[in-house]
Design a protein around this motif. Sequence first.
Motif, PDB file in Angstrom:
ATOM      1  N   UNK A  43       0.720  -1.321   0.235  1.00  0.00           N
ATOM      2  CA  UNK A  43       0.001  -0.108   0.043  1.00  0.00           C
ATOM      3  C   UNK A  43       0.894   1.407   0.246  1.00  0.00           C
ATOM      4  N   UNK A  44       2.387   1.227   0.341  1.00  0.00           N
ATOM      5  CA  UNK A  44       2.921   2.413   0.438  1.00  0.00           C
ATOM      6  C   UNK A  44       2.904   2.869   1.775  1.00  0.00           C
ATOM      7  N   UNK A  45       3.371   4.106   1.954  1.00  0.00           N
ATOM      8  CA  UNK A  45       3.423   4.844   3.169  1.00  0.00           C
ATOM      9  C   UNK A  45       1.886   5.630   3.276  1.00  0.00           C
ATOM     10  N   UNK A  46       1.208   5.217   4.138  1.00  0.00           N
ATOM     11  CA  UNK A  46      -0.296   5.971   3.872  1.00  0.00           C
ATOM     12  C   UNK A  46      -0.559   6.854   5.292  1.00  0.00           C
ATOM     13  N   UNK A  47       0.455   6.808   5.977  1.00  0.00           N
ATOM     14  CA  UNK A  47       0.233   7.922   7.147  1.00  0.00           C
ATOM     15  C   UNK A  47       1.821   8.428   7.466  1.00  0.00           C
ATOM     16  N   UNK A  48       1.929   9.540   7.734  1.00  0.00           N
ATOM     17  CA  UNK A  48       3.322   9.992   7.858  1.00  0.00           C
ATOM     18  C   UNK A  48       3.905   9.893   9.223  1.00  0.00           C
ATOM     19  N   UNK A  49       5.163   9.835   9.225  1.00  0.00           N
ATOM     20  CA  UNK A  49       6.002   9.578  10.703  1.00  0.00           C
ATOM     21  C   UNK A  49       5.663  11.216  11.218  1.00  0.00           C
ATOM     22  N   UNK A  50       5.302  11.002  12.772  1.00  0.00           N
ATOM     23  CA  UNK A  50       5.105  12.219  13.520  1.00  0.00           C
ATOM     24  C   UNK A  50       6.546  12.874  14.021  1.00  0.00           C
ATOM     25  N   UNK A  51       7.062  13.697  13.699  1.00  0.00           N
ATOM     26  CA  UNK A  51       8.288  14.060  14.346  1.00  0.00           C
ATOM     27  C   UNK A  51       8.268  15.487  14.906  1.00  0.00           C
ATOM     28  N   UNK A  52       9.305  15.680  15.825  1.00  0.00           N
ATOM     29  CA  UNK A  52       9.615  17.089  16.161  1.00  0.00           C
ATOM     30  C   UNK A  52      10.861  17.434  15.460  1.00  0.00           C
ATOM     31  N   UNK A  53      10.944  18.609  15.026  1.00  0.00           N
ATOM     32  CA  UNK A  53      12.292  19.037  14.353  1.00  0.00           C
ATOM     33  C   UNK A  53      13.184  19.775  15.429  1.00  0.00           C
ATOM     34  N   UNK A  54      14.316  19.321  15.564  1.00  0.00           N
ATOM     35  CA  UNK A  54      15.278  19.430  16.528  1.00  0.00           C
ATOM     36  C   UNK A  54      16.301  20.670  15.448  1.00  0.00           C
ATOM     37  N   UNK A  55      16.099  21.903  15.877  1.00  0.00           N
ATOM     38  CA  UNK A  55      17.052  22.845  14.953  1.00  0.00           C
ATOM     39  C   UNK A  55      18.456  22.693  15.204  1.00  0.00           C
ATOM     40  N   UNK A  56      18.677  22.561  16.763  1.00  0.00           N
ATOM     41  CA  UNK A  56      20.080  22.365  16.868  1.00  0.00           C
ATOM     42  C   UNK A  56      21.005  21.305  16.025  1.00  0.00           C
ATOM     43  N   UNK A  57      20.526  20.326  16.088  1.00  0.00           N
ATOM     44  CA  UNK A  57      21.044  18.803  15.449  1.00  0.00           C
ATOM     45  C   UNK A  57      20.759  18.669  13.858  1.00  0.00           C
ATOM     46  N   UNK A  58      19.532  19.620  13.568  1.00  0.00           N
ATOM     47  CA  UNK A  58      19.051  19.531  12.381  1.00  0.00           C
ATOM     48  C   UNK A  58      18.579  18.258  12.153  1.00  0.00           C
ATOM     49  N   UNK A  59      17.830  17.610  12.989  1.00  0.00           N
ATOM     50  CA  UNK A  59      17.173  16.186  12.878  1.00  0.00           C
ATOM     51  C   UNK A  59      15.593  16.146  13.218  1.00  0.00           C
ATOM     52  N   UNK A  60      15.173  15.367  12.837  1.00  0.00           N
ATOM     53  CA  UNK A  60      13.745  15.042  12.938  1.00  0.00           C
ATOM     54  C   UNK A  60      13.609  14.024  13.914  1.00  0.00           C
ATOM     55  N   UNK A  61      13.102  14.375  14.953  1.00  0.00           N
ATOM     56  CA  UNK A  61      13.118  13.228  16.163  1.00  0.00           C
ATOM     57  C   UNK A  61      11.618  12.605  16.281  1.00  0.00           C
ATOM     58  N   UNK A  62      11.431  11.224  15.952  1.00  0.00           N
ATOM     59  CA  UNK A  62      10.404  10.678  15.673  1.00  0.00           C
ATOM     60  C   UNK A  62       9.590  10.487  17.150  1.00  0.00           C
ATOM     61  N   UNK A  63       8.482  10.942  17.042  1.00  0.00           N
ATOM     62  CA  UNK A  63       7.198  10.935  18.129  1.00  0.00           C
ATOM     63  C   UNK A  63       6.261   9.798  17.937  1.00  0.00           C
ATOM     64  N   UNK A  64       5.914   9.724  16.743  1.00  0.00           N
ATOM     65  CA  UNK A  64       5.109   8.305  16.268  1.00  0.00           C
ATOM     66  C   UNK A  64       5.562   7.882  15.082  1.00  0.00           C
ATOM     67  N   UNK A  65       5.711   6.492  14.794  1.00  0.00           N
ATOM     68  CA  UNK A  65       6.135   6.010  13.626  1.00  0.00           C
ATOM     69  C   UNK A  65       7.398   5.098  13.369  1.00  0.00           C
TER      70      UNK A  65
END
Length: 173
Positions: A43-65
């Motif tokens: 089916x492919x990815x049907x739901x996005x990963x929920x993340x917090x964007x951490x500006x200091x590290x320039x990374x997206x930290x997973x909250x859900x997914x």
Amino acid sequence: MEYKSPVYEVKSVPVEKIVANDYNPNAVAPPEMQLLYESIKEDGYTMPIVCFYDMDSDKYVIVDGFHRYRVILEHKDIYEREKGMLPVSVINKGIDHRMASTIRHNRARGSHDVDLMSNIIKELSEIGRSDAWIAKHLGMDKDEILRLKQITGLMTLFKDTRFGKAWKPVDEE
């Protein structure tokens, strides 16, 4: 100010810029991970990963997914098909609210109602889907399918099945 849900601004993010959080208590057993892989493959990815964007590290930290994230990391075919990108929905909340959000997402998924699952198995059987098809597409083993069939009634579900004559009843006097 009008509220806008994060899902209306899904981003395509390189998987290398996404990292797991260090507090998620959720675990998925291997059969369910295989089913998640099959689901994403079909089916492919049907739901996005929920993340917090951490500006200091320039990374997206997973909250859900996290487990959807694991699939792209562990399966080259998915990584290549998705070109190393994941759909991400960003929330901007403090760590306490992110932790609470992770738990809410995990717990809100609930579990499947046995009677409803039995009815699905019955309907799939009635339209001609084999136990092997059901097992593959629903991520079940044969024993689980049998147990669910027993709930809805064996007679109709096994009407076209041939059984051997292993024993003969003895007349009682």
